[in-house]
Motif scaffolding. Structure first.
Motif: not given
Length: 373
Positions: A207-221, A235-243
């Motif tokens: 649910l949060l993952h889908r929000a990341y893709h559909n909420v613009p300010w979350l997508w930035r992260f 490649a899976g290590s590339r994640i923003h600290f906030v995320e």
């Protein structure tokens, strides 16, 4: 003569020597400053003898691989870094380094977690991707330096991440306590708690993952994670600290509220670490019906596909059933079909490098001259 023909090929021996040499230096430094550089939680997983033997293996391998690369006249500078780092590690004490009793400090870095995790992850997945990979791809593919930096950050700062996650979930979990429900869940066998925890956590994460893709300010992260142009175990290590903090808090919260036992939660945490690496790995094995039961590489690779038809599908990280329930399941029936390209749809929206990518969500600037390619 073609100028590109004169360039020496990258030597795996040289880079492996450099990696092992530098990890050996980090390992020795951990022995010198265990209270500051090693994670209290992770120290419980291994003992001193294990750490010393692993350090010895790293030192010997760094010397041998580096020497072979130099003798073959392949990437001599990189190989020299490996041999030189291993020599420095020996001068600092090597596998016989002595250390005092470990003191108590309010905070510490997880340098030991980084060293051991990187060593064994590379040891397992580099050969697997070499012989079972869908794509013929060097471990030193484009963007690997950025992903190593992310791997370093997330492991070394593990205690600070845990503090932030605990602080963000403990109070809410306490306020939303349901004693009767907790007793009912904890009365179940640990294996049953584990299976339920996987389902509950994966639903929350999806649910949060889908929000990341559909909420613009979350997508930035989240765009940082999707900016990888090559898919492999790193490649899976590339994640923003906030995320990292947001996702772990959001997933851990329902587990705490529902009262799953510590062994069940710990087992889930182990699964997350393993499956997150596996899902991104460059492994082209055909798993048949298992692809509809568990999230495996091809399933998650399609989520990362740079293809319009797949920008809003396959959000689960453990169970495809979650996507089936959400209506976001999509997978080509032909198991030989894999994405042709990975990355965000608009490459110019994500800059290069870990520092620029961490600053990117907070900037008004929407495009960058030096972007992921």
């Amino acid at each position: 003569m073609d100028a590109t023909a004169e360039r020496p090929r990258r030597s795996f021996f040289a880079y492996a020597s450099a990696l092992l040499g530098l990890l050996s230096v980090f390992g020795v430094v951990c022995f010198h400053f265990p209270d500051l550089l090693t994670s209290r939680e992770f120290r419980a997983v291994y003992n001193e003898d294990f750490a010393r033997h692993l350090l010895l293996v790293g030192l010997v391998a760094a010397f041998i691989l580096g020497t072979l690369a130099i003798l073959r006249d392949r990437n001599k500078r990189i190989a020299t870094v490996g041999v030189g780092s291993a020599t420095l590690a020996v001068l600092l004490g090597g596998s016989n380094v002595q250390f005092d009793s470990i003191g108590e400090t309010p905070y510490s870095l997880g340098l030991d977690w980084f060293v051991i995790s990187l060593f064994f992850s590379a040891l397992v997945f580099v050969p697997l991707e070499r012989y079972l990979g869908k794509r013929r791809m060097s471990p030193l593919r484009r963007g690997w330096r950025t992903d190593i930096a992310y791997f370093f950050m997330s492991h070394v700062l593990v205690q600070f991440i845990l503090i932030l996650v605990t602080a963000s979930t403990s109070m809410i979990a306490g306020l939303a306590a349901f004693p009767a429900l907790k007793d009912a869940i904890q009365s179940l066998p640990v294996w049953a708690q584990f299976l339920i925890a996987v389902f509950v956590a994966d639903m929350a994460q999806a649910l949060l993952h889908r929000a990341y893709h559909n909420v613009p300010w979350l997508w930035r992260f989240h765009a940082v994670h999707h900016s990888s142009r090559e898919m492999d175990w790193l490649a899976g290590s590339r994640i923003h600290f906030v995320e990292i903090v947001l996702t772990r808090s959001f997933v851990l919260l329902p587990l705490l509220v529902l009262g799953f036992s510590t062994p069940a939660v710990n087992a889930y945490v182990i699964l997350v670490g393993l499956q997150a690496v596996l899902a991104h790995a460059n492994i082209g094995v055909r798993f048949g019906w298992l692809e509809y039961l568990l999230v495996l590489p091809r399933y998650h690779h399609w989520h990362h596909a740079r293809q319009q038809d797949y920008v809003d599908v396959n959000y689960a990280i453990h169970l495809p059933l979650i996507d089936m329930l959400m209506g976001t399941f999509k997978l080509p029936r032909d198991q030989a079909q894999w994405p042709e390209e990975y990355g965000v749809m608009k490459l110019e929206t994500v800059p290069q490098g870990i520092v620029e990518q961490h600053l990117m969500p907070f900037r008004r600037k929407k495009t960058f001259d030096e972007f992921v390619d």
